[in-house]
Every structure is written in C-alpha cells, then in structure tokens.
Design an enzyme around this catalytic site. Structure first.
Site, mmCIF file in Angstrom:
data_model
loop_
_atom_site.group_PDB
_atom_site.id
_atom_site.type_symbol
_atom_site.label_atom_id
_atom_site.label_comp_id
_atom_site.label_asym_id
_atom_site.label_seq_id
_atom_site.Cartn_x
_atom_site.Cartn_y
_atom_site.Cartn_z
ATOM 1 N N GLU A 141 -9.523 -1.534 5.482
ATOM 2 C CA GLU A 141 -10.151 -1.210 6.754
ATOM 3 C C GLU A 141 -11.419 -2.059 6.941
ATOM 4 O O GLU A 141 -11.913 -2.648 5.972
ATOM 5 C CB GLU A 141 -10.536 0.272 6.758
ATOM 6 N N ASN B 17 -7.351 -2.276 14.341
ATOM 7 C CA ASN B 17 -8.771 -2.509 14.030
ATOM 8 C C ASN B 17 -8.937 -3.700 13.085
ATOM 9 O O ASN B 17 -9.992 -3.906 12.510
ATOM 10 C CB ASN B 17 -9.399 -1.256 13.412
ATOM 11 N N HIS C 62 -7.167 -4.234 10.257
ATOM 12 C CA HIS C 62 -6.892 -4.018 8.829
ATOM 13 C C HIS C 62 -5.623 -4.745 8.396
ATOM 14 O O HIS C 62 -4.705 -4.949 9.177
ATOM 15 C CB HIS C 62 -6.872 -2.526 8.454
ATOM 16 N N ASP D 152 0.804 -1.218 0.000
ATOM 17 C CA ASP D 152 0.000 0.000 0.000
ATOM 18 C C ASP D 152 0.838 1.269 0.000
ATOM 19 O O ASP D 152 2.054 1.231 0.169
ATOM 20 C CB ASP D 152 -0.949 -0.001 1.212
HETATM 21 C C1 GLP Z 1 -0.223 0.308 8.531
HETATM 22 C C2 GLP Z 1 0.029 -0.529 7.273
HETATM 23 C C3 GLP Z 1 -0.193 -1.978 7.525
HETATM 24 C C4 GLP Z 1 0.440 -2.402 8.828
HETATM 25 C C5 GLP Z 1 -0.200 -1.679 9.977
HETATM 26 C C6 GLP Z 1 0.373 -2.046 11.347
HETATM 27 O O1 GLP Z 1 -1.462 0.889 8.580
HETATM 28 N N1 GLP Z 1 -0.759 -0.103 6.159
HETATM 29 O O2 GLP Z 1 0.317 -2.714 6.435
HETATM 30 O O3 GLP Z 1 0.312 -3.777 9.009
HETATM 31 O O4 GLP Z 1 -0.036 -0.296 9.786
HETATM 32 O O5 GLP Z 1 1.479 -1.278 11.639
HETATM 33 P P1 GLP Z 1 2.449 -1.506 12.868
HETATM 34 O O6 GLP Z 1 3.332 -2.633 12.485
HETATM 35 O O7 GLP Z 1 3.212 -0.219 12.965
HETATM 36 O O8 GLP Z 1 1.624 -1.801 14.052
#
Ligand code: GLP
Length: 232
Positions: A142, A135, A137, A66
C-alpha cells in the site's frame, strides 16, 4: 520501462505471449503470479495456449504475490483458491512447484522469511506478473511501502478493503524490493477505473506514496494498458 497501449484483448494476448516466451527461455522458469479480476482473462488465455500445446507448465515454479492474513490455503476466499480455480487446476503445473504465502499460519515472520529464501534458492523470479490497485498498490504494498521492503505482513488500507470487498485487515505480501528483484515484470491495467492511477504512476513523482511508480526504475518492465486505462 515499456508502455503498450492496446485493446484489452490484444493486451491480454500480448502479455500471455510474453509469459510463454519467458517460460520457453529456460528449463525451469520461475514465474510470479497475481490475483484480482484483471488477471482472469490472462489466465484464460494461458489455459487456451496450454490446451493448444503452445506452452508447458510442468517445469514452471510459481510464487504468488500475496494472501490475506487469517485465511488458510483451502479457504474458498483465499488467493490460493482463486489460483486453483482459475489457473493451476487447468494446466500441468506441478503441485510441488507451487509456492504460496500461507495466511493461515500464526508465525508470519518465519513464513515471510522462508518465502524469501525459497525465491532465492529457486534462482529468483524470472517474470513477475502484476495488476495494480486504484491507490497504486502492487501486491499488497500500500502507499507508504518502501522501495527496499521485503515479504512481510501489512495493514490493508480502507480503500483496498472496500474495493476488494473484504473484512480482512491484514495481508502477507512480497515487498517492493522482492518484486523489483524479478528479472522481468509485466503489469496489466484495464478499464476506466484505472485511468487516474495510471496517469499518476506514469507521470507523477516516483516514491513511496505511489508504490507502483518504483517500477519506472526497473530495467525490464512492460505495462500492458488498454485504451480506457490510458485515457488520461
Ligand atoms: C488486489 C491484489 C493485487 C491486484 C489488485 C487489483 O488488491 N492484491 O495484486 O493487482 O487487487 O485488482 P483488480 O485486478 O481486481 O483491479
């Protein structure tokens, strides 16, 4: 689906070995990469293995999950920049084999369509690496994202924007369907902040309110979870 509860260190090591195993299995493997703070130790470990001569990225084709809309690849805040800093610049992956959703382009529809086409023409993703949002995702799918959704533009939830500390309201993301098409999936979740969501994802109802729950239907998904995230 396999769930492994390990120390964070072991989880990172085992997940990295899984990535290496997939890369070695094929001449030209296609790996889907993720961003977020969970991925930092994984990339560090992969760089270590590369420097130790245990893995070669020269034939690896990459697709990242993404990108924020409004950010071009060379913007410091972009995920493309994160990948360069933490991983791409430290291993021998070839620039021409790196695929990224360009959030700086206005014609997002064709950017997304083209991304799906490129994934297909490269033979499909062999292994998709995933983190998870609080949440539920995955990528930027989402709650509310459908199981068959493809690469598209999405609105970010208020929660995601607060946690990620960003003002961007939209992102481009591979869809749930795109992710589910990967032959293998490795998901990492660490820390107390993920314990609530991991309980829901593993024990709750599978459905669009909890996008990561769809992974329970995948034939070859491994969840590497540390003890804190597995607490509940
Ligand atoms: C972001 C990314 C996700 C990722 C998530 C969790 O929103 N788009 O791909 O898995 O955050 O991030 P973290 O590893 O910082 O908790």
């Amino acid at each position: 689906m396999k769930v492994l509860v390990l120390s964070k260190r072991e989880a990172v090591e085992r997940a990295a070995l899984e990535v290496v195993k997939r890369i070695k299995r094929k001449k030209r493997s296609v790996i889907g990469f993720a961003t977020g703070k969970t991925m930092i130790p994984l990339y560090r470990e992969l760089v270590r293995l590369y420097r130790a001569g245990k893995v070669d990225f020269s034939k690896v084709v990459s697709f990242n999950l993404d990108e924020y809309v409004g950010l071009s690849s060379n913007d410091k805040r972009s995920f493309r920049n994160y990948m360069n800093r933490n991983f791409f610049s430290k291993v021998n992956i070839k620039e021409k084999n790196i695929n990224f959703l360009d959030g700086g382009r206005r014609n997002w529809r064709s950017v997304c369509r083209d991304y799906e086409k490129r994934i297909k023409s490269s033979g499909g993703i062999d292994l998709q690496i995933l983190g998870i949002g609080r949440n539920g995702h995955i990528g930027f799918n989402e709650p509310g994202s459908g199981e068959k959704s493809r690469t598209r533009k999405v609105k970010l939830s208020a929660m995601t924007r607060t946690i990620n500390g960003v003002k961007f309201r939209e992102a481009l993301t591979m869809g749930i369907g795109t992710i589910m098409d990967a032959r293998g999936i490795v998901l990492l979740a660490f820390g107390k902040e993920k314990e609530e969501i991991m309980k829901k994802v593993l024990e709750g109802r599978v459905g669009r309110e909890l996008p990561a729950s769809f992974l329970r239907r995948h034939k070859d998904a491994i969840f590497f979870i540390d003890r804190e995230a597995a607490q509940k």
